[in-house]
Enzyme design. Sequence first.
Site, short mmCIF file in Angstrom:
data_model
loop_
_atom_site.label_atom_id
_atom_site.label_comp_id
_atom_site.label_asym_id
_atom_site.label_seq_id
_atom_site.Cartn_x
_atom_site.Cartn_y
_atom_site.Cartn_z
N GLY A 8 13.33 -2.31 0.65
CA GLY A 8 13.20 -1.50 1.87
C GLY A 8 14.55 -1.33 2.55
O GLY A 8 15.35 -2.27 2.63
N ASN A 9 14.80 -0.14 3.02
CA ASN A 9 16.11 0.20 3.60
C ASN A 9 16.22 -0.11 5.08
O ASN A 9 15.23 -0.09 5.78
CB ASN A 9 16.37 1.69 3.38
CG ASN A 9 16.80 1.95 1.95
OD1 ASN A 9 17.61 1.22 1.41
ND2 ASN A 9 16.25 3.00 1.36
N ILE A 51 5.93 3.03 -3.38
CA ILE A 51 6.60 2.17 -4.36
C ILE A 51 5.64 1.06 -4.80
O ILE A 51 5.53 0.74 -5.98
CB ILE A 51 7.91 1.58 -3.80
CG1 ILE A 51 8.93 2.70 -3.55
CG2 ILE A 51 8.49 0.53 -4.76
CD1 ILE A 51 10.23 2.25 -2.92
N ARG A 62 21.11 4.24 14.62
CA ARG A 62 21.21 3.16 13.65
C ARG A 62 20.80 1.81 14.25
O ARG A 62 20.13 1.01 13.62
CB ARG A 62 22.61 3.07 13.05
CG ARG A 62 22.67 2.03 11.95
CD ARG A 62 23.98 2.02 11.23
NE ARG A 62 25.05 1.54 12.10
CZ ARG A 62 26.30 1.35 11.69
NH1 ARG A 62 26.62 1.64 10.45
NH2 ARG A 62 27.21 0.91 12.51
N ALA A 107 0.81 -1.22 0.00
CA ALA A 107 0.00 0.00 0.00
C ALA A 107 0.84 1.27 0.00
O ALA A 107 0.31 2.38 0.00
CB ALA A 107 -0.95 0.00 1.21
N ASP A 125 20.35 2.96 -8.23
CA ASP A 125 21.62 3.70 -8.25
C ASP A 125 22.30 3.54 -9.62
O ASP A 125 22.83 4.49 -10.18
CB ASP A 125 22.53 3.19 -7.13
CG ASP A 125 21.80 3.18 -5.79
OD1 ASP A 125 21.36 4.25 -5.35
OD2 ASP A 125 21.64 2.08 -5.21
N HIS A 134 23.83 0.15 -0.72
CA HIS A 134 22.85 1.12 -1.21
C HIS A 134 22.72 2.21 -0.14
O HIS A 134 21.83 2.19 0.70
CB HIS A 134 21.49 0.47 -1.45
CG HIS A 134 20.41 1.51 -1.65
ND1 HIS A 134 20.39 2.35 -2.74
CD2 HIS A 134 19.36 1.88 -0.88
CE1 HIS A 134 19.36 3.18 -2.63
NE2 HIS A 134 18.72 2.92 -1.51
P1 NAX Z 1 5.99 3.98 2.06
O1 NAX Z 1 6.13 4.45 3.46
O2 NAX Z 1 5.16 4.74 1.10
O3 NAX Z 1 5.42 2.49 2.07
C1 NAX Z 1 5.92 1.50 2.90
C2 NAX Z 1 4.78 0.53 3.15
O4 NAX Z 1 5.31 -0.57 3.88
C3 NAX Z 1 3.66 1.12 3.99
O5 NAX Z 1 2.42 0.96 3.33
C4 NAX Z 1 3.72 0.31 5.29
O6 NAX Z 1 2.44 0.11 5.86
C5 NAX Z 1 4.33 -0.98 4.80
N1 NAX Z 1 4.95 -1.82 5.84
C6 NAX Z 1 5.61 -1.42 6.94
N2 NAX Z 1 5.96 -2.48 7.68
C7 NAX Z 1 5.52 -3.57 7.03
C8 NAX Z 1 5.56 -4.97 7.31
N3 NAX Z 1 6.11 -5.43 8.41
N4 NAX Z 1 4.99 -5.80 6.41
C9 NAX Z 1 4.40 -5.34 5.29
N5 NAX Z 1 4.31 -4.04 5.01
C10 NAX Z 1 4.87 -3.16 5.85
O7 NAX Z 1 7.48 3.78 1.53
P2 NAX Z 1 7.98 3.66 0.02
O8 NAX Z 1 8.24 5.00 -0.51
O9 NAX Z 1 7.09 2.75 -0.72
O10 NAX Z 1 9.42 2.99 0.25
C11 NAX Z 1 9.55 1.68 0.75
C12 NAX Z 1 10.98 1.37 1.11
O11 NAX Z 1 11.83 1.46 -0.02
C13 NAX Z 1 11.58 2.33 2.15
O12 NAX Z 1 12.30 1.56 3.11
C14 NAX Z 1 12.55 3.15 1.33
O13 NAX Z 1 13.61 3.66 2.11
C15 NAX Z 1 13.03 2.13 0.34
N6 NAX Z 1 13.68 2.63 -0.88
C16 NAX Z 1 14.71 1.91 -1.38
C17 NAX Z 1 15.36 2.26 -2.54
C18 NAX Z 1 16.48 1.44 -3.08
O14 NAX Z 1 17.06 1.86 -4.09
N7 NAX Z 1 16.85 0.30 -2.54
C19 NAX Z 1 14.98 3.50 -3.26
C20 NAX Z 1 13.61 3.98 -2.94
C21 NAX Z 1 13.20 3.86 -1.51
O15 NAX Z 1 13.74 4.94 -0.80
#
Ligand code: NAX
Length: 327
Positions: free
Chosen positions: A130-131, A16, A98, A13, A159, A187
């Site tokens: 996810g980061n 991304i 951290r 939801a 990247d 990353h």
């Molecule tokens: P959002 O905050 O829009 O969405 C994250 C979603 O994850 C939320 O809907 C939340 O309810 C859900 N969530 C949280 N805990 C959960 C769990 N235990 N089980 C299932 N769902 C869960 O974040 P969004 O912009 O979509 O980014 C998601 C992740 O991608 C972040 O950690 C972000 O830092 C990371 N990214 C990684 C990138 C990469 O290149 N590796 C780049 C883009 C992004 O920053």
Amino acid sequence: SATPVTVTVTGAAGQIGYALLFRIASGQLLGSDTPVKLNLLEIPQAVKAAEGTAMELDDSAFGLLRGIDIYDDAKAAFDGANVALLVGARPRTKGMERGDLLEANGGIFGPQGKAINDGAASDIRVLAVGNPANTNALIAQAAAPDVPADRFTAMTRLDHNRALAQLAKKLGVGLDEITKLTIWGNHSATQYPDLFHAEVGGKIAAEQVEREWLENDFIPTVAKRGAAIIEARGASSAASAANAAIDHVYDWVNGTPAGDWTSAAIPSDGSYGVPEGLISSFPVTSENGEWKIVQGLEIDEFSRSKIDASVAELGEERDAVQKLGLL
Ligand code: NAX
């Protein structure tokens, strides 16, 4: 006709997720001949929003989409999964150290890894988005001892794509003229985008740009691009991150083109002095559904110090999660 491939997306939801799901359902993740079944995993508070996205997926009438199920339970969500896109994570909030961040993510990626171990299909492929992505992949891998370690990867393709775009713009060339670019390491802001092996029109990229630009413009621009997007858009990269996840899995399953490579964070076999087991970004090719690290590249002193710094950070993250009992 063909049996659908089950793709589990966590954080479905989120932003991304919203950019990703429609592309998966349209066939861009696995190819236009492969039907897909989507399993969406969310936290209970976000299940309703995921249901809304599922309604829109229905309304898109994708011919390849063979069903959508929504879960708030990891065990159910990963049951029979062939591909797992681990997007949902705990973001760093103000004042969070951290250690707190790693611990919170351990509480997410550990149980998800266990659920993958216990119920995913034997050909499961995992991409952590996810980061902190590299270390989250490591945590999930550690919780899945029955799954081959090399099925756990983390995303540095965004990247990589950012670096391609910066270089193409600088030289005024088409993206298709650039090959053999590499993102090394984590990353994070320590990542190292390498132009010393990249080629433009068959010639080394680093020799076609000023050293000053390479060191003081290109590298920091690529490494800090995420922050620049937040500054401009008021929200973090979403569509480009989804696009990179699609690229990563598509290449993993379908292979990389001959004469080129890409970047992915995969478990190190000790290549290039990266300690075995760290999930670090490398130059990689994909063949027969497996990533392979490109061997034999000469690494000069400048590149060596950049790679070492990023790999050292990965080692610190691993030590920290080990101390927390997550490995
Ligand atoms: P959002 O905050 O829009 O969405 C994250 C979603 O994850 C939320 O809907 C939340 O309810 C859900 N969530 C949280 N805990 C959960 C769990 N235990 N089980 C299932 N769902 C869960 O974040 P969004 O912009 O979509 O980014 C998601 C992740 O991608 C972040 O950690 C972000 O830092 C990371 N990214 C990684 C990138 C990469 O290149 N590796 C780049 C883009 C992004 O920053």
